[in-house]
Design a protein around this motif. Structure first.
Motif, short mmCIF file in Angstrom:
data_model
loop_
_atom_site.label_atom_id
_atom_site.label_comp_id
_atom_site.label_asym_id
_atom_site.label_seq_id
_atom_site.Cartn_x
_atom_site.Cartn_y
_atom_site.Cartn_z
N UNK A 110 0.83 -1.20 0.00
CA UNK A 110 0.00 0.00 0.00
C UNK A 110 0.87 1.26 0.00
N UNK A 111 1.93 1.24 0.77
CA UNK A 111 2.81 2.40 0.85
C UNK A 111 3.51 2.66 -0.48
N UNK A 112 3.80 1.62 -1.22
CA UNK A 112 4.50 1.76 -2.50
C UNK A 112 3.55 2.05 -3.66
N UNK A 113 2.28 1.75 -3.48
CA UNK A 113 1.32 1.85 -4.58
C UNK A 113 0.93 3.29 -4.88
N UNK A 114 0.40 3.48 -6.09
CA UNK A 114 -0.01 4.80 -6.56
C UNK A 114 -1.52 4.96 -6.46
N UNK A 115 -2.01 6.03 -5.82
CA UNK A 115 -3.46 6.25 -5.76
C UNK A 115 -4.03 6.46 -7.17
N UNK A 116 -5.14 5.84 -7.44
CA UNK A 116 -5.82 6.00 -8.72
C UNK A 116 -7.30 6.21 -8.45
N UNK A 117 -7.85 7.28 -9.01
CA UNK A 117 -9.27 7.63 -8.89
C UNK A 117 -9.63 8.11 -7.48
N UNK A 118 -8.79 7.79 -6.48
CA UNK A 118 -9.13 8.11 -5.10
C UNK A 118 -8.91 9.59 -4.82
N UNK A 119 -9.49 10.03 -3.68
CA UNK A 119 -9.31 11.43 -3.28
C UNK A 119 -7.84 11.74 -3.03
N UNK A 120 -7.09 10.74 -2.47
CA UNK A 120 -5.69 11.04 -2.19
C UNK A 120 -4.85 11.15 -3.46
N UNK A 121 -5.42 10.74 -4.60
CA UNK A 121 -4.70 10.91 -5.86
C UNK A 121 -4.66 12.38 -6.27
N UNK A 122 -5.51 13.18 -5.63
CA UNK A 122 -5.58 14.60 -5.99
C UNK A 122 -4.88 15.50 -4.97
N UNK B 138 0.78 23.01 -7.04
CA UNK B 138 -0.14 23.64 -7.99
C UNK B 138 0.43 23.79 -9.39
N UNK B 139 1.78 23.59 -9.55
CA UNK B 139 2.35 23.72 -10.88
C UNK B 139 2.03 22.52 -11.76
N UNK B 140 1.49 21.45 -11.16
CA UNK B 140 1.04 20.29 -11.94
C UNK B 140 -0.39 20.52 -12.40
N UNK B 141 -0.64 20.33 -13.69
CA UNK B 141 -2.01 20.41 -14.17
C UNK B 141 -2.74 19.12 -13.84
N UNK B 142 -4.05 19.16 -13.92
CA UNK B 142 -4.87 17.96 -13.67
C UNK B 142 -4.47 16.83 -14.60
N UNK B 143 -4.29 17.16 -15.88
CA UNK B 143 -3.93 16.14 -16.87
C UNK B 143 -2.55 15.56 -16.60
N UNK B 144 -1.59 16.41 -16.24
CA UNK B 144 -0.25 15.94 -15.95
C UNK B 144 -0.23 15.05 -14.71
N UNK B 145 -1.01 15.44 -13.72
CA UNK B 145 -1.06 14.65 -12.50
C UNK B 145 -1.63 13.26 -12.78
N UNK B 146 -2.73 13.21 -13.52
CA UNK B 146 -3.34 11.92 -13.86
C UNK B 146 -2.39 11.07 -14.67
N UNK B 147 -1.70 11.68 -15.64
CA UNK B 147 -0.75 10.94 -16.48
C UNK B 147 0.41 10.41 -15.64
#
Length: 333
Positions: free
Chosen positions: A252-264, A271-280
């Motif tokens: 869990x500690x090594x995994x990447x959040x996907x779709x979850x609130x913590x992914x945002x 803030x210098x990351x755009x939404x699209x860049x963050x998702x990618x």
């Protein structure tokens, strides 16, 4: 005579039927004496005295000084509420002791019969029934490793998990990245996250597994190419089950959040990351292939490659592996 004015209701706080009968009469006729209560109830004075002594001990009544004594009922909103609170605390202490006694019981059972540690279940129906029974009894948290192939229909899996979440059971799952390459499974995952699941992704997970309340684990031991589980191990409370929980937490500690609130969360921190860049970035770090990433982001292959090239340039990386390392170093992941 007022005997039999209603059904007994206070047994759970220590009043038997006879004591409650006297209490009910005392509430309606305070202050009053022993002889009057006996006459109203049509019972002997000795029985009334015993009941009054019990009410005095429970602080549900008090008596005036003098002879003969006159008895008063304490306001039920005070007396009964205090008694209920005391009983609730007593029950909570008893409930806390359950885990201690259960641990000692399981330890003894394992010493006397180590085969109880792991139960082997054969056949898809038996495995599904055992897992359903354990999930129905879940109280706090369900942990899961998830990877293809699948045997449980999407609708069934969704229904079972939604029932858990509706009951307040926390669900955390680590998925193999190839799950996101299956459109219907990716859609199901999105829906479950909206319902409350906490999900993360790794390029691969070590095994399929469900752990219920950190004390019982279900692990398929064999799986056909069609996803049909033929043999599974039910690992009961033990150090082995503890080790499986530790394996999950490390993953869990090594995994990447996907779709979850913590992914945002990185959006607020960076803030210098755009939404699209963050998702990618999250999808790249999860190890997804380009076609799966394109489907998740809804972009063409050409657009995706351009975005990846731009992101690598921003990170000063020459490969996706370097990009992940740079993102972690900068705190973007």
């Amino acid at each position: 005579m007022v005997r039999g004015t209603g059904a007994a209701m206070l047994g759970s706080v220590g009043l038997d039927d006879q004591v409650e009968e006297v209490y009910r009469c005392l509430v309606a006729h305070s202050p009053t004496g022993v002889a009057e209560l006996a006459a109203l109830l049509g019972v002997g004075e000795q029985r009334v005295r015993r009941a009054l002594d019990a009410l005095l001990a429970l602080d549900l009544a008090f008596v005036e000084a003098g002879r003969p004594g006159r008895y008063h009922a304490v306001d039920p909103r005070v007396g009964l509420t205090t008694l209920i609170h005391a009983k609730r605390l007593e029950l909570e202490r008893t409930a806390a002791a359950v885990e201690t006694y259960a641990a000692e019981y399981h330890e003894r059972m394992l010493r006397s019969d180590p085969l109880r540690l792991v139960e082997v279940v054969e056949g898809p129906a038996a495995i599904t029934a055992s897992l359903a029974e354990l999930l129905a009894g879940a109280k706090e948290e369900v942990l899961a490793f998830d990877t293809p192939p699948y045997v449980t229909p999407d609708a069934t899996a969704s229904r079972v998990e939604r029932e858990l979440l509706a009951r307040g059971v926390r669900v955390r799952a680590v998925y193999a990245s190839e799950v996101l390459a299956i459109p219907e499974r990716a859609a199901l995952l999105r829906d479950l996250v909206v319902a409350g699941e906490l999900s993360r992704v790794l390029p691969r997970v070590p095994l399929k597994m469900v752990v219920i309340d950190r004390r019982d684990a279900v692990i398929p031991l064999s799986t056909s190419s069609a996803g049909t589980r033929s043999i599974a191990a039910l690992v009961h409370r033990s150090r082995l089950c503890d080790a499986l929980v530790e394996l999950f937490e490390a993953s869990w500690q090594q995994a990447t959040p996907v779709f979850s609130a913590d992914a945002h969360e990185t959006a607020e921190a960076h803030p210098d990351l755009t939404e699209a860049e963050r998702a990618l970035l999250h999808l790249l770090h999860a190890g997804l292939k380009d076609d799966a990433i394109g489907r998740q982001l809804g972009v063409s292959e050409r657009t995706l490659r351009r975005r990846i090239t731009d992101l690598l340039a921003r990170l000063g990386a020459t490969s996706r592996f370097q990009a992940g390392a740079q993102a972690i170093r900068r705190g973007w992941l």
